[in-house]
Every structure is written in structure tokens, then in C-alpha cells.
Design a protein around this motif. Structure first.
Motif, PDB file in Angstrom:
ATOM      1  N   LEU A 136      39.673  39.403 -33.620  1.00  0.00           N
ATOM      2  CA  LEU A 136      39.166  38.035 -33.491  1.00  0.00           C
ATOM      3  C   LEU A 136      39.317  37.276 -34.813  1.00  0.00           C
ATOM      4  CD1 LEU A 136      36.051  38.642 -31.217  1.00  0.00           C
ATOM      5  CD2 LEU A 136      38.127  37.366 -30.633  1.00  0.00           C
ATOM      6  N   LEU A 137      39.057  37.970 -35.926  1.00  0.00           N
ATOM      7  CA  LEU A 137      39.282  37.348 -37.241  1.00  0.00           C
ATOM      8  C   LEU A 137      40.762  37.008 -37.418  1.00  0.00           C
ATOM      9  CD1 LEU A 137      37.026  39.567 -39.562  1.00  0.00           C
ATOM     10  CD2 LEU A 137      36.606  37.199 -38.866  1.00  0.00           C
ATOM     11  N   TYR A 185      45.051  32.981 -37.766  1.00  0.00           N
ATOM     12  CA  TYR A 185      46.323  32.450 -37.280  1.00  0.00           C
ATOM     13  C   TYR A 185      46.147  31.037 -36.715  1.00  0.00           C
ATOM     14  CZ  TYR A 185      49.224  31.589 -33.128  1.00  0.00           C
ATOM     15  OH  TYR A 185      49.960  30.993 -32.145  1.00  0.00           O
ATOM     16  N   GLU A 186      45.120  30.844 -35.899  1.00  0.00           N
ATOM     17  CA  GLU A 186      44.908  29.553 -35.250  1.00  0.00           C
ATOM     18  C   GLU A 186      44.648  28.461 -36.289  1.00  0.00           C
ATOM     19  OE1 GLU A 186      43.053  26.175 -33.434  1.00  0.00           O
ATOM     20  OE2 GLU A 186      42.126  27.466 -34.927  1.00  0.00           O
ATOM     21  N   TRP A 187      43.939  28.829 -37.337  1.00  0.00           N
ATOM     22  CA  TRP A 187      43.504  27.870 -38.343  1.00  0.00           C
ATOM     23  C   TRP A 187      44.677  27.281 -39.133  1.00  0.00           C
ATOM     24  CZ3 TRP A 187      38.026  29.022 -40.415  1.00  0.00           C
ATOM     25  CH2 TRP A 187      37.480  27.878 -40.984  1.00  0.00           C
ATOM     26  N   GLN A 188      45.730  28.080 -39.317  1.00  0.00           N
ATOM     27  CA  GLN A 188      46.824  27.567 -40.144  1.00  0.00           C
ATOM     28  C   GLN A 188      47.882  26.844 -39.324  1.00  0.00           C
ATOM     29  OE1 GLN A 188      50.195  29.145 -40.123  1.00  0.00           O
ATOM     30  NE2 GLN A 188      49.344  30.048 -38.273  1.00  0.00           N
ATOM     31  N   ARG A 218      49.661  23.991 -37.302  1.00  0.00           N
ATOM     32  CA  ARG A 218      49.586  22.540 -37.427  1.00  0.00           C
ATOM     33  C   ARG A 218      50.168  21.921 -36.164  1.00  0.00           C
ATOM     34  NH1 ARG A 218      52.904  18.902 -41.242  1.00  0.00           N
ATOM     35  NH2 ARG A 218      51.625  17.044 -41.338  1.00  0.00           N
ATOM     36  N   GLY A 219      49.294  21.265 -35.400  1.00  0.00           N
ATOM     37  CA  GLY A 219      49.768  20.550 -34.208  1.00  0.00           C
ATOM     38  C   GLY A 219      49.750  21.378 -32.941  1.00  0.00           C
ATOM     39  N   GLU A 220      50.176  22.628 -33.033  1.00  0.00           N
ATOM     40  CA  GLU A 220      50.293  23.452 -31.834  1.00  0.00           C
ATOM     41  C   GLU A 220      48.929  23.792 -31.225  1.00  0.00           C
ATOM     42  OE1 GLU A 220      53.629  26.801 -31.419  1.00  0.00           O
ATOM     43  OE2 GLU A 220      53.120  26.246 -33.467  1.00  0.00           O
ATOM     44  N   VAL A 221      48.852  23.804 -29.923  1.00  0.00           N
ATOM     45  CA  VAL A 221      47.610  24.132 -29.245  1.00  0.00           C
ATOM     46  C   VAL A 221      47.836  25.262 -28.236  1.00  0.00           C
ATOM     47  CG1 VAL A 221      45.838  23.261 -27.676  1.00  0.00           C
ATOM     48  CG2 VAL A 221      46.664  21.810 -29.525  1.00  0.00           C
ATOM     49  N   VAL A 222      48.929  25.162 -27.489  1.00  0.00           N
ATOM     50  CA  VAL A 222      49.138  26.056 -26.347  1.00  0.00           C
ATOM     51  C   VAL A 222      49.273  27.516 -26.788  1.00  0.00           C
ATOM     52  CG1 VAL A 222      50.673  26.600 -24.429  1.00  0.00           C
ATOM     53  CG2 VAL A 222      50.155  24.215 -24.971  1.00  0.00           C
ATOM     54  N   GLU A 223      50.094  27.767 -27.816  1.00  0.00           N
ATOM     55  CA  GLU A 223      50.324  29.162 -28.206  1.00  0.00           C
ATOM     56  C   GLU A 223      49.064  29.858 -28.724  1.00  0.00           C
ATOM     57  OE1 GLU A 223      54.216  30.578 -30.043  1.00  0.00           O
ATOM     58  OE2 GLU A 223      52.780  31.049 -31.609  1.00  0.00           O
ATOM     59  N   PRO A 224      48.309  29.221 -29.621  1.00  0.00           N
ATOM     60  CA  PRO A 224      47.063  29.882 -30.052  1.00  0.00           C
ATOM     61  C   PRO A 224      46.112  30.153 -28.891  1.00  0.00           C
ATOM     62  CG  PRO A 224      47.542  27.998 -31.464  1.00  0.00           C
ATOM     63  CD  PRO A 224      48.565  27.987 -30.383  1.00  0.00           C
ATOM     64  N   LEU A 225      46.029  29.208 -27.939  1.00  0.00           N
ATOM     65  CA  LEU A 225      45.115  29.415 -26.816  1.00  0.00           C
ATOM     66  C   LEU A 225      45.615  30.543 -25.912  1.00  0.00           C
ATOM     67  CD1 LEU A 225      43.852  25.863 -25.772  1.00  0.00           C
ATOM     68  CD2 LEU A 225      42.661  27.681 -27.012  1.00  0.00           C
ATOM     69  N   THR A 226      46.932  30.683 -25.794  1.00  0.00           N
ATOM     70  CA  THR A 226      47.482  31.791 -25.009  1.00  0.00           C
ATOM     71  C   THR A 226      47.083  33.119 -25.645  1.00  0.00           C
ATOM     72  OG1 THR A 226      49.364  30.368 -24.553  1.00  0.00           O
ATOM     73  CG2 THR A 226      49.602  32.691 -23.977  1.00  0.00           C
TER      74      THR A 226
END
Lengths: 304, 206
Positions: free
Chosen positions: B160-161, B166-169, B171-179
Motif C-alpha cells: 500500500l505504501l 507511485y500514485e503520488w509522483q 502527473r495527470g494520469e488517473v486511470v493507471e494508478p486506480l487500476t
């Protein structure tokens, strides 16, 4: 009107086009005759390994871009921007101007002096390049369209071509891309509208056919593929500030003392210098100290 | 539920060291590409990104092993240590490239860890993995018994950390981190699916 500013980087800092062109031909010839493994003949390897203060090659400048309408990855714009339509380009000029209307490129910039400006480019993501732009001073264009009293900001908008831009509908983004400058920033002789790099027309991924270049600000201020210019009395919204005002301010001046929450702004990685290129310290205003008077009396920690 | 016989047989024939070899080849291959200019204009950033994502993928693969056995019957348990250690090795490479090739200074690294929350979180995840890597020997497993299982549940926290880092860095992308998050949460959530009890035979005649 032109030539109000002189480069601190000179042609000596730029790899002559003939040299890197030759180098590519030599490598291509080597590949053709089987002397070099095909894996080693790509553009990146063909690029000279240069000292930190030399300009990037055209290949590098064209293969490493942020142009989010074409994708989030640095190589996406080079791959996808070819579909963008740049023929019969028109720019709508509106707001507090004497001569509003729709201009062709020739009407807007024809006859103005095109200069070479070798500028450092510093991205908010803490990488940097050196790019020999060809362009005209924005002040000359503003003079042509006639700025009226009361205008304090210049707003710009990027073309939006959903059919030709695979990432135009990306969730989390907000297109068309918009940017803006304060009028005095726009009138500064460093601020140009670029139409070329290395005396070649801009590639689409670099913002063809015409883009803003403001070298003392983070790269995202230098909006690409401009279709609209408006003179305004009030400060307009800008794309990244709208997405996250905590991370991206309106001014976005390169400033090593104001940290971005995610990237250190104290130093930067000059890209194109290879795996061992290292870092260098970031300069206030990206080294363009002459703009400091524009911000006299302002707290740049507040107006970041 | 049982996976097809051929698949079970095939999996049984794969030697565990192939995981280590694959990881080493992948790490070395990417590094060689970066060295020879085949990883784009900014090879340092590209290596950091690829190694980072590789470590996250490997951690997720490790997280999938238990639910895979429980819900499909496919038993990959004997690869789990290799998968976890490989994730750790990839993470070491990720951190090494960042510290040595990007920042090039310990003082810069200190500043980054202190001032950039996403890097603080990433480092915390890495530090938490160290005791897990150190206790991955047969001897440690024998010695620690139940405590070993408890300690190694830290991987849930680490992953989870890692995702947050990864999500925090991005820029702009939403779909891949949420996947990624969805996959991680499903794999974690499957651990809480109650096990069916064996039916009680109330009317057993004596």
C-alpha cells in the motif's frame, strides 16, 4: 523592434546541424554495411555525448515532450502528434485589442524579424534542455494587434482536435490547454512566439506551427500550438493551476528556493547527457536575472 | 476447483531459480539499454520509473499467490520467496539509480526523504521490506514459527505504501494508478473472504 535581447548561449554552444546530421548518416551507413549492430543505431545513440552546456539535438528535442493531449508518456507526443492538422492555421485574437479577428499565421507574424534564441528550458519536473528556437518577440505581435488600455493579461489557448489527439479526453485533465502571462511579462523581450527549432519548422510535438516560449518560467507556461490570444483585464485561469493550485502557481517562475511538493527545484537533470549526465543546480529565473525587476516587491513564495 | 493437470505439471517443472535469473536479466537488460542510449533521452528517469513499477508488479505477484491457490487451486507457493526477494532486489536497484545516478549525493537524498512526502513514504516501504528480506531463510522461518507469518504480513503495508509512492509522483494520469489500486485491494480483500466450514453432520446415526 527585434533584437532587443542578446543570447548568453551562443552558436558555439550548439552542435552544428551538419555535424549531427553527418553523424547519423555515418551510423546509418555503418548499419547498412553491417558494421554496427542495429540495436546501436537509434537516434539516442547517434546523439553526441555532450557537455552540460551544449544544446540538445533536434532528435532529442523531438523525442522527449510533454504534450498531454497526445499521451502522458514523454515518447507519446512524438508517436501520436503526426495526426494533428496544422494546415491553414488560424489564430483568433480577441479581448482588449484594437484589431480583433481571425488571423492567418502570415497576417499575424508575416514580416516580423525571426531571430534565433538559444534558451534553457526548465521543466517543473526538474529536468532541463537547451533549445535553439527560431521565433519573433511576442511584443511585436502585440504591437500589431494593438493592446488597449486596461489590458493587464494575455491569455493563450491550444488547439483541441479530439479526433487527432488520442488523450484529449483523458480523465483528470481539462482541455483545451490554456495559459496566460501578465502583460509586462508578455512584453518582455525574452518572451517569444517560436515557429522553428534549428531553422526547421516546429514538429507537431514541439507545438507546431506556433508556440509561446518564456524561458524564465517552468515549461508548462510555454503553451503549444496556439489558436487563441486574448487581452484581458483580469487574471484568467490556467490549466495546471486549475488542476492543482497547490502545486502549480500562475507565475511558475523557475525558482530553486520555492519547492514543488513533489520535485526538488534546487537542482535539475539536463536530459540528453546520458546515464551519467548527473545534475546541476537550478538558477533563479532559470538564469535570466534580467526579469527580476518584473517581480520587485512581490513575495515569490506566495506568488509561486 | 482444480487447474488443468498439464498446467500443474508444467508449473511443477519450473525451477525456482528461473525467477531470480529472470529478474537479474531484466534488471541488467534495462541497465544495458540505458547505457547504450536505447532508453530514450532521459535514461535515468526511465530506469527509475521502470524499476519502480517492476518492484510494484513483483510485490503484487507475490500477493496473488495465496488467493490463487485458494480460489483456483493453482499452487505457486514454492515461488513465493523468490518473488518477494526479487521485488526487494528490484527495489534496491530502483533506490540505487535514484541515489547514485540521479541525485548523486547523500545530502540531496537526505533532503528528498525529509521534504518530499512521496519519497518519505517510498523509503518507509523499503525499510519495512528489509526485515522481511533478512528473515526469508528456512532457518528464520523455523525459528520464528507463528511470528514469521505475523511479521511477513507487513507486505500488505509495504504494498500500500508502494502504491501511494507511485500514485503520488504521477502527473495527470488517473486511470493507471486506480487500476493498480483496484487490483491490490482485490488481492488484499480476498484474504478476508470467510472460509466455508465443513458441513456439520447432525443426523449421524450411530
Amino acid at each position: 523592434m527585434a533584437h532587443r535581447w542578446t543570447n548568453d548561449l551562443t552558436r558555439a554552444d550548439v552542435t552544428p546541424k551538419s555535424i549531427f546530421a553527418n553523424r547519423r548518416q555515418v551510423l546509418a551507413a555503418m548499419a547498412a554495411t553491417g558494421f554496427a549492430a542495429p540495436a546501436f543505431t537509434g537516434p539516442a545513440f547517434a546523439a553526441p555525448v555532450f557537455a552540460r552546456d551544449e544544446a540538445n539535438t533536434l532528435d532529442q528535442i523531438r523525442s522527449y515532450n510533454n504534450f498531454y493531449e497526445f499521451g502522458f508518456q514523454k515518447e507519446d507526443p512524438a508517436r501520436n502528434a503526426g495526426q494533428m492538422v496544422t494546415d491553414n492555421w488560424q489564430i483568433e485574437v480577441s479581448g482588449l485589442v484594437d484589431n480583433p479577428g481571425t488571423y492567418t499565421l502570415d497576417e499575424l507574424i508575416g514580416g516580423l524579424t525571426v531571430e534565433e534564441r538559444i534558451y534553457r528550458l526548465r521543466c517543473v519536473e526538474a529536468w532541463s534542455m537547451i533549445i535553439p528556437w527560431n521565433g519573433i518577440e511576442l511584443a511585436d505581435v502585440l504591437a500589431r494587434i494593438g493592446v488597449q488600455d486596461g489590458a493587464r493579461y494575455v491569455a493563450f489557448e491550444t488547439t483541441l482536435q479530439p479526433d487527432n489527439m488520442p488523450n484529449a479526453g483523458a480523465y483528470g485533465m481539462d482541455f483545451p490547454y490554456v495559459e496566460a502571462l501578465r502583460l509586462d511579462e508578455a512584453l518582455h523581450p525574452l518572451t517569444i512566439l517560436a515557429t522553428g527549432i534549428y531553422d526547421e519548422p516546429l514538429a507537431n510535438q514541439n507545438g507546431a506551427p506556433i508556440r509561446l516560449v518564456v524561458p524564465w518560467k517552468y515549461g508548462f507556461k510555454s503553451i503549444k500550438s496556439i489558436i487563441r490570444i486574448s487581452l484581458l483585464a483580469e487574471q484568467p485561469p490556467t490549466t495546471w493551476q486549475r488542476i492543482d493550485s497547490h502545486e502549480y502557481g500562475f507565475y511558475a517562475n523557475v525558482n530553486p528556493t520555492v519547492n514543488h511538493p513533489r520535485w526538488s527545484q534546487a537542482s535539475e537533470r539536463p536530459v540528453g547527457a546520458g546515464l551519467f549526465g548527473g545534475r546541476r543546480d537550478t538558477l533563479m529565473f532559470n538564469g535570466y536575472d534580467e526579469v527580476a525587476p518584473l517581480y520587485a516587491g512581490m513575495d515569490l513564495r506566495v506568488d509561486y | 476447483m482444480q487447474p488443468p493437470r498439464w498446467l500443474q505439471d508444467a508449473v511443477r517443472r519450473v525451477p525456482v531459480w528461473l525467477i531470480y535469473l529472470g529478474t537479474a536479466l531484466w534488471l541488467g537488460g534495462l541497465f544495458a539499454m540505458a547505457l547504450f542510449g536505447r532508453l530514450g533521452v532521459d535514461p535515468v528517469a526511465e530506469l527509475i520509473a521502470q524499476y519502480g513499477k517492476g518492484a510494484l508488479n513483483m510485490l503484487i505477484a507475490g500477493l496473488a499467490i495465496t488467493p490463487l491457490r485458494r480460489f483456483t487451486g493453482l499452487n505457486l507457493l514454492r515461488f513465493r520467496r523468490a518473488v518477494g526477494l526479487s521485488a526487494f532486489f528490484i527495489l534496491c536497484a530502483h533506490l540505487a539509480v535514484f541515489a547514485v545516478l540521479d541525485l548523486q549525493s547523500l545530502s540531496r537524498l537526505g533532503v528528498e526523504i525529509a521534504e518530499r512526502p512521496f519519497i518519505t513514504i517510498g523509503m518507509l516501504g523499503f525499510v519495512l521490506l528489509i526485515p522481511l528480506a533478512l528473515t526469508s531463510t528456512d532457518r528464520a522461518i523455523r525459528k520464528m514459527g507463528r511470528n514469521w507469518t505475523k511479521l511477513h504480513r507487513l507486505t500488505y503495508v509495504v504494498i500500500l505504501l508502494g502504491w501511494l509512492h507511485y500514485e503520488w509522483q504521477v502527473r495527470g494520469e488517473v486511470v493507471e494508478p486506480l487500476t493498480y489500486l483496484t487490483i491490490i485491494l482485490i488481492l488484499l480483500g480476498l484474504r478476508f473472504v470467510p472460509r466455508k466450514r465443513a458441513p456439520l453432520h447432525k443426523n449421524v446415526s450411530l
